[in-house]
Scaffold this active site. Structure first.
Site, PDB file in Angstrom:
ATOM      1  N   GLU A   3      -1.468  80.960 -18.475  1.00 39.84           N
ATOM      2  CA  GLU A   3      -1.419  80.803 -16.977  1.00 39.84           C
ATOM      3  C   GLU A   3      -2.697  81.001 -16.090  1.00 39.84           C
ATOM      4  OE1 GLU A   3       1.010  84.199 -15.258  1.00 39.84           O
ATOM      5  OE2 GLU A   3       0.990  83.369 -13.496  1.00 39.84           O
ATOM      6  N   ARG A  36      -0.728  90.335 -31.311  1.00 41.94           N
ATOM      7  CA  ARG A  36      -1.860  90.228 -30.295  1.00 41.94           C
ATOM      8  C   ARG A  36      -3.177  90.892 -30.860  1.00 41.94           C
ATOM      9  NH1 ARG A  36       0.128  89.342 -25.090  1.00 41.94           N
ATOM     10  NH2 ARG A  36      -1.958  89.492 -24.126  1.00 41.94           N
ATOM     11  N   LYS A  42      -5.429  90.352 -18.439  1.00 41.86           N
ATOM     12  CA  LYS A  42      -6.044  89.636 -17.123  1.00 41.86           C
ATOM     13  C   LYS A  42      -6.086  90.557 -15.893  1.00 41.86           C
ATOM     14  CE  LYS A  42      -4.240  85.764 -18.229  1.00 41.86           C
ATOM     15  NZ  LYS A  42      -3.655  84.298 -18.208  1.00 41.86           N
TER      16      LYS A  42
HETATM   17  P1  ATP Z   1      -2.731  88.699 -20.300  1.00 39.90           P
HETATM   18  O1  ATP Z   1      -1.758  89.747 -20.612  1.00 39.90           O
HETATM   19  O2  ATP Z   1      -4.153  88.966 -20.786  1.00 39.90           O
HETATM   20  O3  ATP Z   1      -2.766  88.043 -18.888  1.00 39.90           O
HETATM   21  P2  ATP Z   1      -1.171  86.624 -21.113  1.00 39.90           P
HETATM   22  O4  ATP Z   1      -0.507  86.617 -22.514  1.00 39.90           O
HETATM   23  O5  ATP Z   1      -0.264  86.926 -19.895  1.00 39.90           O
HETATM   24  O6  ATP Z   1      -2.375  87.515 -21.163  1.00 39.90           O
HETATM   25  P3  ATP Z   1      -1.470  84.040 -20.746  1.00 39.90           P
HETATM   26  O7  ATP Z   1      -2.278  83.020 -19.956  1.00 39.90           O
HETATM   27  O8  ATP Z   1       0.025  83.600 -20.723  1.00 39.90           O
HETATM   28  O9  ATP Z   1      -1.798  85.362 -20.906  1.00 39.90           O
HETATM   29  O10 ATP Z   1      -1.779  83.507 -22.585  1.00 39.90           O
HETATM   30  C1  ATP Z   1      -1.753  82.091 -23.051  1.00 39.90           C
HETATM   31  C2  ATP Z   1      -1.631  82.442 -24.277  1.00 39.90           C
HETATM   32  O11 ATP Z   1      -2.613  83.403 -25.082  1.00 39.90           O
HETATM   33  C3  ATP Z   1      -0.246  83.041 -24.871  1.00 39.90           C
HETATM   34  O12 ATP Z   1       0.384  82.289 -25.732  1.00 39.90           O
HETATM   35  C4  ATP Z   1      -0.620  84.196 -25.347  1.00 39.90           C
HETATM   36  O13 ATP Z   1       0.221  84.840 -25.998  1.00 39.90           O
HETATM   37  C5  ATP Z   1      -1.886  84.195 -25.860  1.00 39.90           C
HETATM   38  N1  ATP Z   1      -2.686  85.494 -25.677  1.00 39.90           N
HETATM   39  C6  ATP Z   1      -3.113  86.196 -24.777  1.00 39.90           C
HETATM   40  N2  ATP Z   1      -3.578  87.430 -25.100  1.00 39.90           N
HETATM   41  C7  ATP Z   1      -3.724  87.332 -26.251  1.00 39.90           C
HETATM   42  C8  ATP Z   1      -4.230  88.349 -27.328  1.00 39.90           C
HETATM   43  N3  ATP Z   1      -4.860  89.561 -26.943  1.00 39.90           N
HETATM   44  N4  ATP Z   1      -4.124  87.830 -28.600  1.00 39.90           N
HETATM   45  C9  ATP Z   1      -3.594  86.871 -29.051  1.00 39.90           C
HETATM   46  N5  ATP Z   1      -3.193  85.955 -28.189  1.00 39.90           N
HETATM   47  C10 ATP Z   1      -3.049  86.152 -26.799  1.00 39.90           C
HETATM   48 MG    MG Z   2       0.537  86.732 -18.318  1.00 40.91          MG
END
Ligand code: ATP
Ligand code: MG
Length: 556
Positions: free
Chosen positions: A32, A257, A267
């Site tokens: 995102e 994760r 984020k």
């Molecule tokens: P955040 O909570 O940091 O905002 P998110 O999962 O909301 O992370 P996205 O932009 O939706 O962030 O993430 C894109 C991809 O990266 C998703 O498929 C998510 O599962 C993966 N991802 C995010 N954080 C991690 C992590 N700590 N380890 C592995 N994969 C991750």
């Molecule tokens: Mg997110």
């Protein structure tokens, strides 16, 4: 590139190909654009691009931009830069917003099939009606609106007749399902907000849980890899693909994760650190963002190797930050030129060295990689050493400089401390030494031994430099983010280290006159440093310490 070694996702894909369930592999990395990528995303990138590559498949970069309030083109650009920098090329680049019309039409299909309805309940009421893990939910009084009424209301939602929150579209599934995600989830909301891509074309936006499976299906994704917090959403994912009559049916697979000690990653938290000025931007070298790690001096290779070593499994492990450091040391060991720099200078005058003489000393650029050749270092009567390499009244086993003691200057001569010059306040301002011309480095001198070898730079010919040393931004955090978020007494801001940055003004060898942003060096005794791209000027190079030389970390 060597990719992911065997893991459970790889096995699933392999079987799908062997049994003929699939005849291709198509993955996507779907951030995102509401912040910069962090090292956790690197894990997802390596898994998605790496697996596809291993099976000669394809990978899309897809921006999951269904929430106009939080998203921005600044983030889109930064994400593209970071994925490319990590060394990956996407096959297609798409935006969820590219599919808004198609998603809208699929929602209409659901309404026509009696599988979706417009609800007037408020967000709070919807939450209340949803029930709990122990109690079934309650049906909304609007659940049984006719198809025609729903079509009319949904059309009016799109036309902007309703305020934010006044109406939503919900999937009609099962209010008593043991899986709460299936209790008539909201799939469209009203949001009168400009979108970074579609501007004011829309005032209704699909919810992530509805949009994501459609995006995957539209793009022909075969394996939709995500993190384990989406496991409970999988039945909804499949329901949407099925009921929206998508031709392609992607399979969602979850993996654990990445968490790192002394590091927050979400984020939301990183944005807070930026907004509240704990750091000087998303690319501050203390941030676990890809851009922060890059500015600190991490290489794409080191990040990829680190991520691969953390493996792919269902559990979300907590990885020691020392492991990340291990991989950058490994990567730079043979690549980074050796040099000397003084972080906190103390002047040494070599009283028996001829006043106007300057000699050029030869030194290897990298003893571990002789192909890199040699460099020249000027030496003359006045030099700088580190303040901490001199003590007037040293404890036992201090082998550096003190009155009467002799040490080796790296690549140069033995010097012996003869005199200490102090100011009126009693601070040491200068050391007077003598040198022994017989002891020149490389001449095979064996007359006597000294226990200490110090680094130094020539006082007249060295260049000014700024050094930035970093400590973890977050301290004493030995739990995963999920665990930390459960804790009620403290927020992550309570763990912020007030002393995470130390700046000092010093000097470097004059042969570093033409360094470029992101050049990396190993400074003798201090560790690996990167030329900072933001603060370096013509007058002064700024070095970020990537990592010190020593580590207690041992790779299993
Ligand atoms: P955040 O909570 O940091 O905002 P998110 O999962 O909301 O992370 P996205 O932009 O939706 O962030 O993430 C894109 C991809 O990266 C998703 O498929 C998510 O599962 C993966 N991802 C995010 N954080 C991690 C992590 N700590 N380890 C592995 N994969 C991750
Ligand atoms: Mg997110």
């Amino acid at each position: 590139m060597e990719h992911n070694s065997s893991n459970f996702i790889r096995s699933i894909i392999k079987e799908d190909l062997e049994t003929g369930k699939r005849d291709n592999v198509y993955t996507r990395f779907p951030p995102e654009p509401n912040g910069y990528l962090h090292i956790g995303h690197a894990k997802s990138i390596v898994i998605n691009f790496g697996l596809a590559d291993d099976f000669k498949g394809k990978t899309n970069l897809r921006f999951d931009d269904t929430n106009p309030l939080k998203e921005d083109t600044e983030y889109v650009e930064a994400i593209k830069e970071d994925v490319a920098w990590l060394g990956y090329e996407w096959d297609g680049m798409f935006f969820a917003s590219d599919y808004f019309e198609e998603m809208y039409n699929r929602a209409i299909l659901l309404i026509k099939k009696g599988k979706a309805y417009v609800d007037d309940l408020t967000a709070d009421e919807i939450r209340e009606y949803r029930g709990t893990l122990k109690e079934p939910g309650k049906e909304s009084p609007h659940r049984n609106r006719s198809v025609d009424e729903n079509l009319d209301l949904f059309d009016r939602m799109r036309k902007g007749e309703f305020a934010n929150g006044e109406k939503v579209l919900r999937a009609k599934i099962d209010m008593s399902s043991p899986n709460i995600n299936l209790r008539d989830p909201v799939i469209y909301r009203v949001a009168h907000a400009s979108h970074h891509n579609t501007g004011d074309a829309w005032c209704i936006y699909p919810m992530y849980a509805f949009a994501h499976p459609l995006e995957d299906a539209i793009e022909g994704i075969t394996h939709s890899l995500c993190t384990t917090e989406f496991e409970d959403q999988r039945p909804l994912y499949n329901w949407i693909v099925e009921e929206c009559e998508m031709e392609n049916k992607p399979q969602q697979i979850e993996f654990g994760r990445l968490n790192i000690t002394n590091t927050v990653m979400s984020k939301r938290k990183l944005k807070q650190l930026v907004d509240e000025k704990y750091v000087d931007g998303w690319d501050d070298p203390r941030m676990p963002t890809i851009s922060g790690l890059r500015r600190k001096g991490y290489t794409p290779e080191s990040i990829r190797e680190f991520v691969k070593e953390t493996g792919v499994s269902k559990g979300s492990g907590l990885v020691d930050e020392a492991m990340l450091e291990h991989f950058v040391r490994e990567d730079l060991k043979l690549k980074a030129p050796r040099t000397m720099g003084i972080l906190k200078p103390l002047k040494v005058v070599i009283t028996n060295y001829p006043e106007d003489q300057v000699e050029m000393l030869d030194a290897e650029i990298n003893p571990e990689n002789p192909d890199m050749g040699t460099r020249q270092i000027p030496f003359s009567r006045e030099i700088y050493i580190e303040q901490e390499d001199f003590m007037e009244d040293p404890p036992k086993k201090y082998f550096r400089l003190f009155p009467g003691n002799e040490v080796r200057l790296k690549h140069a001569y033995f010097i012996k401390c003869e005199d200490v010059i102090k100011d009126d306040a009693g601070n040491v301002v200068e050391i007077h030494c003598t040198y022994d011309p017989e002891t020149k480095s490389g001449t095979g001198f064996t007359g006597r031994k000294v226990k200490g070898t110090l680094h130094w730079v020539d006082a007249k010919h060295s260049l000014p430099a700024e050094f930035r040393l970093y400590e973890p931004l977050i301290l004493d955090k030995e739990e995963t983010e999920d665990e930390a978020d459960q804790s009620e007494e403290k927020t992550f801001l309570d763990y912020v280290n007030p002393n995470s940055l130390e700046i000092s003004q010093g000097f470097v060898e004059p042969n570093m006159e033409n360094v470029q942003a992101h050049d990396k060096y190993q400074f003798f005794r201090h560790g690996y440093f990167n030329v900072d791209p933001k603060h370096t000027t013509k007058e002064k190079v700024v070095f970020n310490r990537i990592v010190s030389l020593k580590s207690s970390f041992k790779l299993k």
